[in-house]
Motif scaffolding. Sequence first.
Motif, PDB file in Angstrom:
ATOM      1  N   VAL A  13      -8.246 -15.692 -64.832  1.00 49.87           N
ATOM      2  CA  VAL A  13      -8.518 -14.707 -63.782  1.00 49.87           C
ATOM      3  C   VAL A  13     -10.030 -14.496 -63.714  1.00 49.87           C
ATOM      4  O   VAL A  13     -10.659 -14.220 -64.738  1.00 49.87           O
ATOM      5  CB  VAL A  13      -7.824 -13.359 -64.076  1.00 49.87           C
ATOM      6  N   SER A  15     -13.092 -12.100 -62.038  1.00 49.22           N
ATOM      7  CA  SER A  15     -13.130 -10.711 -61.578  1.00 49.22           C
ATOM      8  C   SER A  15     -14.565 -10.204 -61.517  1.00 49.22           C
ATOM      9  O   SER A  15     -15.459 -10.752 -62.163  1.00 49.22           O
ATOM     10  CB  SER A  15     -12.311  -9.865 -62.559  1.00 49.22           C
ATOM     11  N   GLY A  37      -9.229  -7.356 -59.811  1.00 47.63           N
ATOM     12  CA  GLY A  37      -9.111  -8.454 -60.777  1.00 47.63           C
ATOM     13  C   GLY A  37      -8.628  -7.970 -62.136  1.00 47.63           C
ATOM     14  O   GLY A  37      -7.812  -8.620 -62.793  1.00 47.63           O
ATOM     15  N   ALA A  41      -5.218  -9.111 -64.122  1.00 48.02           N
ATOM     16  CA  ALA A  41      -5.204  -9.620 -65.492  1.00 48.02           C
ATOM     17  C   ALA A  41      -4.253  -8.790 -66.361  1.00 48.02           C
ATOM     18  O   ALA A  41      -3.497  -9.330 -67.178  1.00 48.02           O
ATOM     19  CB  ALA A  41      -6.622  -9.593 -66.068  1.00 48.02           C
TER      20      ALA A  41
END
Length: 221
Positions: A13, A15, A37, A41
């Motif tokens: 992920v 972010s 984000g 996660a």
Amino acid sequence: LTAGPLAGKRVIVTSGPTHEPIDPVRYIANRSSGAQGTAIARALAARGAEVVFVTGPADVAPPEGVEVVKVETASEMLRGVQAALPADAAVMAAAVADWRVKGPTATSKIKKVAGAMPVLEFEENPDILATVSQSGGADRPGLVVGFAAETDDVVSHATAKRARKGCDWIVANDVSPETGIMGGTENAVVLITGDGAEEWPRMGKQAVADRLADRIAAELG
Ligand code: C5P
């Protein structure tokens, strides 16, 4: 061993914003808080995924139970993502700066000279989503999800973006100032897949993340 529908699945992920240096003390940034984000996660980890969380300098703390890779610039973020491959899925929620300042930015501070303004030149940053989506072979995650922040014609722009980047899904949202979404706690998204556009009702960013994580689990399962 973790349980849950995503147990045994590795997900990257991205972010937060990126910071692009102007000189050793100054940088260019954007208003991304990292909230969406981070929520994604957290939702993936809660479903048992092994999450590598590659984050720029965000306002919110990273979630528990993920591997955190802290980066500043887009170039560092690309390297962080590539080092985390291969993965079963990648969700690119970062607000990556499109450009970085050209020239030696690491060594000496630009001096203030009365009446003389510095002129910055830019060069293009790597597109992490496109690079990962278009990488062939075993390094291409089975599911690559991108984001699209639009201010008008959300579905048509996001659908074009999905094709241009080569990702599998796009989570599109309207970030017009009147929506209060950028930097806010809620989000209203349209999920663009190969099957078309799916409008989700406005809900909290964690609820968007949970719903997206459920969809990812169904897709990878
Ligand atoms: O092209 P645009 O910035 O609108 O695309 C947004 C999507 O692409 C997001 O998923 C973002 O994380 C990703 N992106 C990226 N690297 C860039 C620019 C955008 O991964 N340099």
